[in-house]
Write a protein that holds these residues in place. Structure first.
Motif, PDB file in Angstrom:
ATOM      1  N   ALA A 378      -8.618 115.945  73.080  1.00 54.10           N
ATOM      2  CA  ALA A 378      -8.674 114.652  72.385  1.00 54.10           C
ATOM      3  C   ALA A 378     -10.106 114.141  72.303  1.00 54.10           C
ATOM      4  O   ALA A 378     -10.522 113.565  71.286  1.00 54.10           O
ATOM      5  N   ALA A 379     -10.888 114.368  73.367  1.00 52.14           N
ATOM      6  CA  ALA A 379     -12.295 113.937  73.356  1.00 52.14           C
ATOM      7  C   ALA A 379     -13.098 114.708  72.318  1.00 52.14           C
ATOM      8  O   ALA A 379     -13.969 114.139  71.647  1.00 52.14           O
ATOM      9  N   LEU A 380     -12.812 116.005  72.156  1.00 52.87           N
ATOM     10  CA  LEU A 380     -13.506 116.778  71.122  1.00 52.87           C
ATOM     11  C   LEU A 380     -13.120 116.292  69.731  1.00 52.87           C
ATOM     12  O   LEU A 380     -13.969 116.226  68.827  1.00 52.87           O
ATOM     13  N   ARG A 381     -11.863 115.948  69.551  1.00 52.14           N
ATOM     14  CA  ARG A 381     -11.436 115.433  68.247  1.00 52.14           C
ATOM     15  C   ARG A 381     -12.123 114.106  67.925  1.00 52.14           C
ATOM     16  O   ARG A 381     -12.314 113.760  66.748  1.00 52.14           O
ATOM     17  N   ASP A 382     -12.515 113.366  68.982  1.00 51.40           N
ATOM     18  CA  ASP A 382     -13.191 112.085  68.782  1.00 51.40           C
ATOM     19  C   ASP A 382     -14.694 112.237  68.576  1.00 51.40           C
ATOM     20  O   ASP A 382     -15.419 111.242  68.528  1.00 51.40           O
ATOM     21  N   ALA A 384     -16.915 114.484  70.426  1.00 45.23           N
ATOM     22  CA  ALA A 384     -17.718 115.089  71.490  1.00 45.23           C
ATOM     23  C   ALA A 384     -17.891 116.584  71.237  1.00 45.23           C
ATOM     24  O   ALA A 384     -17.015 117.233  70.667  1.00 45.23           O
ATOM     25  N   GLY A 385     -19.035 117.126  71.668  1.00 46.98           N
ATOM     26  CA  GLY A 385     -19.234 118.576  71.609  1.00 46.98           C
ATOM     27  C   GLY A 385     -18.873 119.238  72.916  1.00 46.98           C
ATOM     28  O   GLY A 385     -18.586 120.431  72.957  1.00 46.98           O
ATOM     29  N   VAL A 386     -18.892 118.427  74.000  1.00 43.10           N
ATOM     30  CA  VAL A 386     -18.492 118.894  75.330  1.00 43.10           C
ATOM     31  C   VAL A 386     -17.637 117.809  75.965  1.00 43.10           C
ATOM     32  O   VAL A 386     -17.988 116.618  75.923  1.00 43.10           O
ATOM     33  N   ALA A 387     -16.516 118.209  76.537  1.00 44.98           N
ATOM     34  CA  ALA A 387     -15.669 117.290  77.297  1.00 44.98           C
ATOM     35  C   ALA A 387     -15.535 117.845  78.705  1.00 44.98           C
ATOM     36  O   ALA A 387     -15.102 118.992  78.883  1.00 44.98           O
ATOM     37  N   ILE A 388     -15.921 117.051  79.701  1.00 44.42           N
ATOM     38  CA  ILE A 388     -15.904 117.544  81.082  1.00 44.42           C
ATOM     39  C   ILE A 388     -14.891 116.758  81.905  1.00 44.42           C
ATOM     40  O   ILE A 388     -14.818 115.538  81.832  1.00 44.42           O
ATOM     41  N   GLY A 389     -14.084 117.472  82.680  1.00 40.39           N
ATOM     42  CA  GLY A 389     -13.167 116.824  83.596  1.00 40.39           C
ATOM     43  C   GLY A 389     -13.952 116.131  84.692  1.00 40.39           C
ATOM     44  O   GLY A 389     -14.968 116.629  85.165  1.00 40.39           O
ATOM     45  N   SER A 390     -13.481 114.962  85.100  1.00 41.63           N
ATOM     46  CA  SER A 390     -14.192 114.188  86.114  1.00 41.63           C
ATOM     47  C   SER A 390     -13.242 113.690  87.191  1.00 41.63           C
ATOM     48  O   SER A 390     -12.147 113.211  86.895  1.00 41.63           O
ATOM     49  N   ARG A 391     -13.706 113.794  88.440  1.00 42.58           N
ATOM     50  CA  ARG A 391     -12.972 113.258  89.585  1.00 42.58           C
ATOM     51  C   ARG A 391     -13.509 111.912  90.010  1.00 42.58           C
ATOM     52  O   ARG A 391     -12.992 111.309  90.968  1.00 42.58           O
ATOM     53  N   ALA A 392     -14.550 111.429  89.342  1.00 39.71           N
ATOM     54  CA  ALA A 392     -15.293 110.268  89.829  1.00 39.71           C
ATOM     55  C   ALA A 392     -15.048 108.982  89.041  1.00 39.71           C
ATOM     56  O   ALA A 392     -15.621 107.946  89.370  1.00 39.71           O
ATOM     57  N   LEU A 393     -14.203 109.033  88.008  1.00 36.86           N
ATOM     58  CA  LEU A 393     -13.944 107.845  87.213  1.00 36.86           C
ATOM     59  C   LEU A 393     -12.755 107.070  87.771  1.00 36.86           C
ATOM     60  O   LEU A 393     -11.934 107.607  88.534  1.00 36.86           O
ATOM     61  N   ARG A 394     -12.643 105.828  87.369  1.00 33.74           N
ATOM     62  CA  ARG A 394     -11.592 104.977  87.921  1.00 33.74           C
ATOM     63  C   ARG A 394     -10.201 105.531  87.627  1.00 33.74           C
ATOM     64  O   ARG A 394      -9.297 105.423  88.451  1.00 33.74           O
ATOM     65  N   ALA A 395     -10.039 106.124  86.444  1.00 34.57           N
ATOM     66  CA  ALA A 395      -8.715 106.649  86.075  1.00 34.57           C
ATOM     67  C   ALA A 395      -8.460 108.067  86.589  1.00 34.57           C
ATOM     68  O   ALA A 395      -7.385 108.617  86.363  1.00 34.57           O
ATOM     69  N   SER A 396      -9.439 108.666  87.257  1.00 35.84           N
ATOM     70  CA  SER A 396      -9.240 110.008  87.810  1.00 35.84           C
ATOM     71  C   SER A 396      -8.219 109.952  88.944  1.00 35.84           C
ATOM     72  O   SER A 396      -8.083 108.926  89.629  1.00 35.84           O
ATOM     73  N   ARG A 397      -7.527 111.058  89.154  1.00 33.24           N
ATOM     74  CA  ARG A 397      -6.519 111.097  90.219  1.00 33.24           C
ATOM     75  C   ARG A 397      -6.728 112.331  91.084  1.00 33.24           C
ATOM     76  O   ARG A 397      -6.379 113.442  90.683  1.00 33.24           O
ATOM     77  N   VAL A 398      -7.299 112.135  92.256  1.00 37.14           N
ATOM     78  CA  VAL A 398      -7.497 113.222  93.214  1.00 37.14           C
ATOM     79  C   VAL A 398      -6.285 113.247  94.134  1.00 37.14           C
ATOM     80  O   VAL A 398      -6.141 112.402  95.020  1.00 37.14           O
ATOM     81  N   GLU A 399      -5.404 114.217  93.906  1.00 35.10           N
ATOM     82  CA  GLU A 399      -4.145 114.260  94.655  1.00 35.10           C
ATOM     83  C   GLU A 399      -4.308 114.933  96.016  1.00 35.10           C
ATOM     84  O   GLU A 399      -3.616 114.584  96.969  1.00 35.10           O
TER      85      GLU A 399
END
Length: 504
Positions: A378-382, A384-399
């Motif tokens: 979805a980020a590429l469709r918006d 972006a040329g690179v979309a990176i997964g992040s564990r550090a954002l508020r909406a991230s979920r580290v299970e």
């Protein structure tokens, strides 16, 4: 060294010439000897099928069928230069039988195929005594099959029931067959009168020239690889010897060439929309589950894809698992490095081979579930040329979190990266990243960082090229154990970050 053990399965260190010599010796000695051609699927099946493992252990010969098997055996000191498959054995074995007066029997495959092969072998070797029968492994057919074998006085039997049925059938009837040697040979399609398809070309030793098949068969203009591998009665079709490779001196057999040759198995036939690159070093425990999850998810989406597994010089059964996956699923491709170079180098090799419009890189432990791919797309469709997964954002979920010391070291490293190289990016080290294809090929080409510190380099290069980088919150689960050394890997990554900054 006479044999290797690959995940407990014996592989004899024999090439084609030595194999023919041993088979000739078996016939002279008498008794009944099973010859098995061990490919990666055999090795993996033996892990869960005790009866099949017992049959392989009892075999007179276990031959190396597949470069994954050859590769693993070499790492144990086995001096192998070529694979020896059942199909590759047919023609030289027929020549030996004709020379020695041994009687050959062809059993199985689709109706009429074994008979056609027998006729072709007679043309090539006029003194050969060969008979055929298209019977199957069903108990109801045993009496007729045994009667025909005995009436012919066969000494060498080639069985095309498909694995493991053919090996189990030979073992069950070993004391009643009355032959000296029984070999399972089939598992691929033969297009009668044309040539073998849906099977990799044989890997002869360097220096063997010309048409090994001896009868100059022609491949059809329209290959029949789309036909089912089983006949109408559910039996595998017999594969005749394959025409020689296009090059006179194939590179199989040299460790330095394993990078360029990649997988021996069938490659993706249609253009991939998505390429998934997975670097692997000694991942025999976690890789099977990762492959299964990726295949199940992407097959359900019905989107053309290729799964590129890169073996970074593994010393365990990783390459066997890769080759078994490539044999089973046409979307899987295998690339290999002759020795361990590091995660960054393995990814660069995989990205170079990628053909998709988008390139996803992900770790072999799949710490970020493959289902998170949709967020990155979805980020590429918006834009972006690179979309990176992040564990550090508020909406991230580290299970499942890392140990506290690793969390703290990771945060410190990312702060340094932000300060000196990539301001505004909070997590460069999550292994789940999606690139537009042109960006992936551009930023991984000429990669200077072989190890774990490659992430800041590729992102820095993308930013310098004006590519938009989107950081996307994802689900993440720590998977122990890790190959990242808390001290050594961190210092190495920091060194590369500073070097990049100084170079500008």
């Amino acid at each position: 060294m006479t044999e290797a053990r690959i995940l407990g399965v014996r592989v004899d260190c024999l090439g084609m010439g030595a194999t023919l010599g041993r088979i000739e010796q078996f016939v002279d000695e008498g008794g009944t000897h099973l010859v098995a051609t061990v490919n990666p699927e055999f090795v993996m099946r033996a892990q869960r099928d005790r009866e099949f493992a017992r049959v392989l252990e009892s075999a007179g010969l276990c031959l190396p069928d597949g470069m994954g098997v050859v590769w693993a055996a070499r790492r144990q000191g086995c001096a192998l230069r070529e694979t020896v498959s059942g199909v590759d054995l047919i023609e030289p074995l027929a020549a030996m039988c004709a020379r020695r007066g041994f009687r050959l029997f062809l059993l199985g495959a689709a109706p009429g195929v074994a008979g056609e092969l027998a006729a072709t072998l007679r043309l090539a070797h006029p003194t050969l005594e060969v008979a055929s029968h298209s019977g199957g492994p069903e108990p109801a057919q045993e009496a007729e099959t045994l009667k025909l074998i005995h009436e012919h006085g066969s000494q060498v039997l080639l069985v095309a029931f498909g694995a493991p049925a053919q090996e189990l059938w030979i073992d069950r009837l070993r004391n009643r067959l009355g032959v000296a040697v029984a070999i399972g040979v089939a598992g691929r399609i033969w297009c009668p009168g044309a040539g073998a398809v849906d099977r990799p070309a044989p890997q002869p030793a360097r220096g063997r020239r010309g048409d090994r098949s001896g009868w100059g068969l022609r491949l059809p203009d329209r290959p029949c690889s789309a036909r089912p591998r089983l006949d109408a009665k559910g039996r595998p079709r017999m594969a005749l010897p394959t025409p020689p490779p296009a090059v006179a001196h194939p590179t199989y057999g040299r460790a330095s060439d394993l990078r360029s040759q990649g997988s021996q198995f069938s490659q993706v036939r249609s253009r991939a929309v998505l390429s998934i690159v997975v670097p692997c070093f000694n991942e025999e425990q976690r890789l099977p589950r990762t492959i299964e999850q990726i295949e199940r998810y992407l097959d359900a989406r019905n989107t053309p894809y290729e799964l590129i597994l890169v073996d970074d010089g593994s010393a365990d059964g990783t390459r066997l698992i890769m080759d078994a996956a490539a044999e089973r699923h046409s979307a899987v491709r295998v690339e290999g490095l002759p020795h361990n170079r590091g995660k960054g180098r393995a990814l660069a090799v995989g990205v170079e081979a990628a053909k998709g419009d988008e390139v996803l890189i992900t770790d072999a432990d799949l710490s970020t579930p493959i289902e998170e791919l949709e967020k990155l797309q979805a980020a590429l469709r918006d834009g972006a040329g690179v979309a990176i997964g992040s564990r550090a954002l508020r909406a991230s979920r580290v299970e499942i979190s890392q140990p506290v010391y690793r969390v703290l070291m990771g945060k410190a490293f990312n702060l340094i990266v932000q300060a000196v190289l990539l301001p505004g990016i909070w997590d460069t080290q999550c292994g789940f990243k999606l690139f537009r294809a042109d960006v992936a090929h551009s930023v991984f080409a000429g990669l200077a960082t072989d190890g774990f510190g490659f992430d800041p380099e590729v992102l820095y290069r993308a930013r310098k090229q004006g590519v938009k980088i989107a950081e996307v919150p994802v689900v993440w689960r720590n998977s122990a154990p890790t190959k990242v050394s808390p001290v050594r890997s961190s210092l190495d990554m920091l060194k590369h970050v500073i070097r990049l900054r100084l170079r500008g």
